[in-house]
Scaffold this motif. Structure first.
Motif, PDB file in Angstrom:
ATOM      1  N   ARG A   1       0.842  -1.213   0.000  1.00 14.12           N
ATOM      2  CA  ARG A   1       0.000   0.000   0.000  1.00 14.12           C
ATOM      3  C   ARG A   1       0.871   1.254   0.000  1.00 14.12           C
ATOM      4  N   GLU A   2       1.981   1.203   0.745  1.00 15.27           N
ATOM      5  CA  GLU A   2       2.869   2.364   0.767  1.00 15.27           C
ATOM      6  C   GLU A   2       3.475   2.620  -0.620  1.00 15.27           C
ATOM      7  N   LEU A   3       3.902   1.555  -1.303  1.00 12.63           N
ATOM      8  CA  LEU A   3       4.437   1.722  -2.654  1.00 12.63           C
ATOM      9  C   LEU A   3       3.364   2.233  -3.615  1.00 12.63           C
ATOM     10  N   ALA A   4       2.133   1.750  -3.450  1.00 10.63           N
ATOM     11  CA  ALA A   4       1.038   2.224  -4.305  1.00 10.63           C
ATOM     12  C   ALA A   4       0.785   3.710  -4.098  1.00 10.63           C
ATOM     13  N   GLN A   5       0.853   4.143  -2.842  1.00 14.10           N
ATOM     14  CA  GLN A   5       0.643   5.558  -2.560  1.00 14.10           C
ATOM     15  C   GLN A   5       1.786   6.405  -3.116  1.00 14.10           C
ATOM     16  N   ALA A   6       2.997   5.874  -3.014  1.00 13.46           N
ATOM     17  CA  ALA A   6       4.148   6.632  -3.497  1.00 13.46           C
ATOM     18  C   ALA A   6       4.133   6.758  -5.015  1.00 13.46           C
ATOM     19  N   HIS A   7       3.615   5.778  -5.724  1.00 11.37           N
ATOM     20  CA  HIS A   7       3.610   5.797  -7.191  1.00 11.37           C
ATOM     21  C   HIS A   7       2.220   6.141  -7.749  1.00 11.37           C
ATOM     22  N   LYS A   8       1.313   6.594  -6.869  1.00 11.24           N
ATOM     23  CA  LYS A   8      -0.016   7.063  -7.272  1.00 11.24           C
ATOM     24  C   LYS A   8      -0.782   5.972  -8.033  1.00 11.24           C
ATOM     25  N   ILE A   9      -0.779   4.766  -7.478  1.00  9.84           N
ATOM     26  CA  ILE A   9      -1.535   3.653  -8.047  1.00  9.84           C
ATOM     27  C   ILE A   9      -2.860   3.565  -7.302  1.00  9.84           C
ATOM     28  N   PRO A  10      -3.993   3.443  -8.008  1.00  9.33           N
ATOM     29  CA  PRO A  10      -5.288   3.369  -7.331  1.00  9.33           C
ATOM     30  C   PRO A  10      -5.362   2.194  -6.359  1.00  9.33           C
ATOM     31  N   VAL A  11      -5.971   2.464  -5.206  1.00  5.91           N
ATOM     32  CA  VAL A  11      -6.147   1.434  -4.181  1.00  5.91           C
ATOM     33  C   VAL A  11      -7.640   1.338  -3.887  1.00  5.91           C
ATOM     34  N   LEU A  12      -8.171   0.105  -3.902  1.00  9.41           N
ATOM     35  CA  LEU A  12      -9.592  -0.130  -3.690  1.00  9.41           C
ATOM     36  C   LEU A  12      -9.774  -1.153  -2.584  1.00  9.41           C
ATOM     37  N   GLU A  13     -10.664  -0.775  -1.621  1.00 13.16           N
ATOM     38  CA  GLU A  13     -10.995  -1.724  -0.569  1.00 13.16           C
ATOM     39  C   GLU A  13     -12.082  -2.662  -1.097  1.00 13.16           C
ATOM     40  N   ALA A  14     -11.691  -3.933  -1.288  1.00 13.19           N
ATOM     41  CA  ALA A  14     -12.629  -4.958  -1.765  1.00 13.19           C
ATOM     42  C   ALA A  14     -12.295  -6.263  -1.051  1.00 13.19           C
ATOM     43  N   PRO A  15     -12.706  -6.401   0.213  1.00 13.31           N
ATOM     44  CA  PRO A  15     -12.300  -7.552   1.028  1.00 13.31           C
ATOM     45  C   PRO A  15     -12.589  -8.913   0.394  1.00 13.31           C
ATOM     46  N   PRO A  16     -13.806  -9.215  -0.066  1.00 14.14           N
ATOM     47  CA  PRO A  16     -14.043 -10.552  -0.636  1.00 14.14           C
ATOM     48  C   PRO A  16     -13.168 -10.849  -1.853  1.00 14.14           C
ATOM     49  N   LEU A  17     -13.054  -9.865  -2.757  1.00 15.00           N
ATOM     50  CA  LEU A  17     -12.234 -10.074  -3.947  1.00 15.00           C
ATOM     51  C   LEU A  17     -10.766 -10.238  -3.570  1.00 15.00           C
ATOM     52  N   THR A  18     -10.294  -9.426  -2.620  1.00 12.41           N
ATOM     53  CA  THR A  18      -8.886  -9.512  -2.212  1.00 12.41           C
ATOM     54  C   THR A  18      -8.565 -10.876  -1.613  1.00 12.41           C
ATOM     55  N   ARG A  19      -9.452 -11.343  -0.733  1.00  8.15           N
ATOM     56  CA  ARG A  19      -9.216 -12.654  -0.126  1.00  8.15           C
ATOM     57  C   ARG A  19      -9.236 -13.760  -1.180  1.00  8.15           C
ATOM     58  N   ALA A  20     -10.156 -13.682  -2.119  1.00  9.10           N
ATOM     59  CA  ALA A  20     -10.250 -14.712  -3.158  1.00  9.10           C
ATOM     60  C   ALA A  20      -9.011 -14.700  -4.056  1.00  9.10           C
ATOM     61  N   LEU A  21      -8.563 -13.507  -4.434  1.00  2.00           N
ATOM     62  CA  LEU A  21      -7.366 -13.428  -5.279  1.00  2.00           C
ATOM     63  C   LEU A  21      -6.129 -13.939  -4.544  1.00  2.00           C
ATOM     64  N   TYR A  22      -6.001 -13.597  -3.252  1.00  2.00           N
ATOM     65  CA  TYR A  22      -4.824 -14.004  -2.484  1.00  2.00           C
ATOM     66  C   TYR A  22      -4.753 -15.523  -2.335  1.00  2.00           C
ATOM     67  N   ARG A  23      -5.893 -16.163  -2.068  1.00  3.45           N
ATOM     68  CA  ARG A  23      -5.901 -17.592  -1.774  1.00  3.45           C
ATOM     69  C   ARG A  23      -5.925 -18.470  -3.023  1.00  3.45           C
ATOM     70  N   HIS A  24      -6.456 -17.975  -4.126  1.00  3.50           N
ATOM     71  CA  HIS A  24      -6.687 -18.837  -5.286  1.00  3.50           C
ATOM     72  C   HIS A  24      -5.883 -18.437  -6.525  1.00  3.50           C
ATOM     73  N   THR A  25      -4.934 -17.529  -6.390  1.00  2.00           N
ATOM     74  CA  THR A  25      -4.120 -17.129  -7.536  1.00  2.00           C
ATOM     75  C   THR A  25      -2.658 -17.123  -7.129  1.00  2.00           C
ATOM     76  N   ARG A  26      -1.834 -17.846  -7.893  1.00  2.00           N
ATOM     77  CA  ARG A  26      -0.406 -17.839  -7.630  1.00  2.00           C
ATOM     78  C   ARG A  26       0.211 -16.537  -8.125  1.00  2.00           C
ATOM     79  N   LEU A  27       1.384 -16.238  -7.588  1.00  2.00           N
ATOM     80  CA  LEU A  27       2.081 -15.024  -7.979  1.00  2.00           C
ATOM     81  C   LEU A  27       2.458 -15.097  -9.457  1.00  2.00           C
TER      82      LEU A  27
END
Length: 379
Positions: free
Chosen positions: A301-327
């Motif tokens: 989040r700090e890097l996103a703020q420093a480089h002006k990248i949009p940040v969106l709070e989306a808890p269900p989507l974030t959890r699903a992406l973290y658990r079910h998508t490899r890097l």
């Protein structure tokens, strides 16, 4: 007590220990088995070529006992006569010597296999120390060898005495027989005696071979500490491996963080999870280029703020992406619609920042299947 039991050599040797011992020339050997094989080979050769051997030896004996007047005045004639006797002896003994030579090479392979180790030939000055030698003189192994030698001597000596005493009249009668017949009968007596002696050695070898196998395995036994140390050496020290894993994780984390400035949007949980998404026109679907939890999520989040990248709070989507998508992998098909809405909002927000206008409304109630959101599924 646990430390003492670890130091006791109660465990059988591992394959690595056996291989190392073999490289050092330590294998199970039975001299009694080698002796039995060589005598059996010699006996079979005598049995098969006894008549031929008797003929050549008889010729050599007759040639040696003959006396010619010319030999007394001509040394060359005497040398020719000696050479002829040697040729007859070699013709008689060559099959036996060849068979015994082959047996000497093959016999060790029956127990322990063929082995040529240079380590056993290397000088070892510790063997010059007399104290270990004196200790070996009174060891259990020396006592066993002494008992085995005494028993073998008594057994073979008893068999030889029984054969000779039973055939003594026939042996004495050989003195009055012609040379050729005497040689043939002598070989018959020798073959018969050897057959009985070989039979006695078979009994000795049948006892010695299992003992040598047991003794070899007993010498190579290992303690539990030895096994643990060997496992550590073969698999690597756990502490070193853990350090390597930590370094690899740090390198991977730095590489992942270097990708965050290239992201199109960061979705968060809002504090526990953070996932960076990137989409290019030539790709089939958006990719997860960075993800993490807690401190890693905070750094994203700090890097996103420093480089002006949009940040969106989306808890269900974030959890699903973290658990079910490899890097660095594409997102699941089930999340295409939700991620499309998020990217559309991110593009609109970037356009508003550059061209002006109304701030786009952040998407809500994103279509995330409950099967991909572990928290929703648990609820």
């Amino acid at each position: 007590m646990a430390e003492e039991s670890d130091l006791e050599k109660t465990e059988p040797a591992s394959p690595q220990r056996l291989d190392k011992a073999r490289e050092e020339g330590q294998v199970a050997r039975s001299r009694e088995l080698v002796t039995f094989v060589m005598l059996s080979t010699g006996l079979a050769c005598l049995w098969a070529s006894g008549d031929m051997m008797a003929g050549h030896l008889g010729s050599a004996l007759r040639s040696g006992l003959q006396f010619e007047r010319a030999a007394a005045f001509d040394t060359s004639h005497m040398m020719l006569q000696a050479a002829a006797a040697v040729v007859h002896a070699l013709q008689a003994l060559m099959p036996l010597l060849a068979a015994m030579g082959v047996a000497a090479l093959v016999a060790p392979m029956l127990l322990g296999g063929w082995l040529l180790s240079t380590k056993s030939l290397a000088p070892n000055f510790s063997k010059l120390n007399p104290l270990p030698g004196i200790g070996r003189m009174f060891s259990t192994e020396t006592l066993v060898e002494l008992v085995k030698t005494v028993v073998k001597s008594l057994l073979i000596g008893g068999v030889a005495w029984w054969v000779i005493s039973g055939r003594l009249p026939a042996i004495m009668a050989l003195l009055g027989e012609p040379v050729h017949e005497a040689m043939s009968h002598t070989l018959q007596v020798v073959v018969g005696a050897c057959a009985l002696i070989v039979g006695a050695l078979l009994l000795v070898a049948a006892i010695d071979v299992p003992y040598q196998l047991w003794s070899h395995a007993h010498k190579l036994r290992m303690s539990r500490e030895d096994l643990r140390q060997e496992q550590k050496e073969s698999d690597g020290d756990p502490q070193v491996k853990a350090q390597i894993r930590r370094q690899q994780q740090q390198v991977a984390k730095r590489r992942m963080m270097s990708q965050v400035p290239k992201a199109d949007i960061i979705v968060t949980n809002p504090t526990h999870f953070a996932v960076a998404l990137k989409y290019s026109d030539h790709e089939r679907a958006p990719r997860v280029i960075a993800k993490g939890t807690d401190l890693v999520a905070l750094r994203i989040r700090e890097l996103a703020q420093a480089h002006k990248i949009p940040v969106l709070e989306a808890p269900p989507l974030t959890r699903a992406l973290y658990r079910h998508t490899r890097l660095d992998a594409e997102i699941p098909v089930a999340l295409y619609a939700a991620v499309a809405e998020v990217l559309a909002w991110a593009y609109q927000l970037q356009r508003q920042l550059t061209e002006g206008g109304d701030v786009p409304t952040a998407p809500r109630d994103l279509p995330v299947p409950e099967s991909l959101d572990a928290k929703a599924a648990a609820a």
